[in-house]
Design a protein around this motif. Sequence first.
Motif, mmCIF file in Angstrom:
data_model
loop_
_atom_site.group_PDB
_atom_site.id
_atom_site.type_symbol
_atom_site.label_atom_id
_atom_site.label_comp_id
_atom_site.label_asym_id
_atom_site.label_seq_id
_atom_site.Cartn_x
_atom_site.Cartn_y
_atom_site.Cartn_z
ATOM 1 N N CYS A 87 46.452 78.056 35.111
ATOM 2 C CA CYS A 87 47.804 77.970 35.670
ATOM 3 C C CYS A 87 48.579 79.275 35.512
ATOM 4 O O CYS A 87 49.216 79.732 36.447
ATOM 5 C CB CYS A 87 48.577 76.818 35.026
ATOM 6 N N ASP A 88 48.521 79.880 34.313
ATOM 7 C CA ASP A 88 49.298 81.112 34.127
ATOM 8 C C ASP A 88 48.671 82.115 33.158
ATOM 9 O O ASP A 88 49.315 83.076 32.763
ATOM 10 C CB ASP A 88 50.725 80.780 33.689
ATOM 11 N N GLY A 89 47.449 81.923 32.768
ATOM 12 C CA GLY A 89 46.789 82.831 31.824
ATOM 13 C C GLY A 89 46.741 82.287 30.414
ATOM 14 O O GLY A 89 45.990 82.784 29.583
ATOM 15 N N GLY A 90 47.591 81.291 30.136
ATOM 16 C CA GLY A 90 47.570 80.633 28.830
ATOM 17 C C GLY A 90 47.779 81.588 27.669
ATOM 18 O O GLY A 90 48.519 82.574 27.774
ATOM 19 N N ILE A 91 47.110 81.291 26.570
ATOM 20 C CA ILE A 91 47.274 82.112 25.369
ATOM 21 C C ILE A 91 46.652 83.498 25.528
ATOM 22 O O ILE A 91 46.904 84.384 24.725
ATOM 23 C CB ILE A 91 46.674 81.421 24.121
ATOM 24 N N PHE A 92 45.867 83.681 26.583
ATOM 25 C CA PHE A 92 45.197 84.959 26.805
ATOM 26 C C PHE A 92 45.939 85.860 27.787
ATOM 27 O O PHE A 92 45.484 86.951 28.094
ATOM 28 C CB PHE A 92 43.773 84.720 27.328
ATOM 29 N N LYS A 93 47.092 85.428 28.311
ATOM 30 C CA LYS A 93 47.751 86.191 29.375
ATOM 31 C C LYS A 93 48.216 87.581 28.942
ATOM 32 O O LYS A 93 48.424 88.429 29.784
ATOM 33 C CB LYS A 93 48.884 85.398 29.996
ATOM 34 N N GLU A 94 48.354 87.828 27.655
ATOM 35 C CA GLU A 94 48.758 89.149 27.179
ATOM 36 C C GLU A 94 47.556 90.049 26.902
ATOM 37 O O GLU A 94 47.727 91.208 26.520
ATOM 38 C CB GLU A 94 49.614 89.022 25.912
ATOM 39 N N CYS A 95 46.335 89.529 27.080
ATOM 40 C CA CYS A 95 45.132 90.330 26.840
ATOM 41 C C CYS A 95 44.997 91.415 27.910
ATOM 42 O O CYS A 95 45.396 91.227 29.055
ATOM 43 C CB CYS A 95 43.889 89.450 26.834
ATOM 44 N N TYR A 96 44.394 92.514 27.542
ATOM 45 C CA TYR A 96 44.276 93.666 28.436
ATOM 46 C C TYR A 96 43.481 93.361 29.703
ATOM 47 O O TYR A 96 43.722 93.946 30.749
ATOM 48 C CB TYR A 96 43.625 94.844 27.699
#
Length: 151
Positions: A87-96
């Motif tokens: 849906c939006d990247g979840g907990i990994f959305k800040e990963c490079y």
Amino acid sequence: MMKISKSPWLLHYDGSSCNGCDIEVLACLTPVYDVERFGVVNTGNPKHADILLITGGINRQNEAVVKQIYSQMPENKVVVAVGICACDGGIFKECYNILGGVDKVIPVDIYVPGCAARPEAIIDGVVKAIALLDRKRELKKRNAAALHKEA
């Protein structure tokens, strides 16, 4: 009871998930949840698929694959993003390497949030996708009939 004009074919693609949502998608196919009772047929070929069900976020390595799968699907098609990562990247959305949710690459019609999304929620998303697919087909028929009248 919902009217289904034809049995929709569903293609499941795992973007880059932890497999939690994938396990729940597979649970939907078991006799306990039995998503096939709605006429859904699971396929591995995008050229036969009506519904694209994606789990996991989109990263740089699978971006081209997701675009290619989507482009190979015939019109009318529906995309279902399953799980918060899709849906939006979840907990990994800040990963490079994570671009974000599926909608960063292809249009999404139905969002099924959750970590991991429960089988009941996935089935609800699939039922909504079937209804949307039928509406898209009906609209296409009406537009074709209107064009035929004008000619």
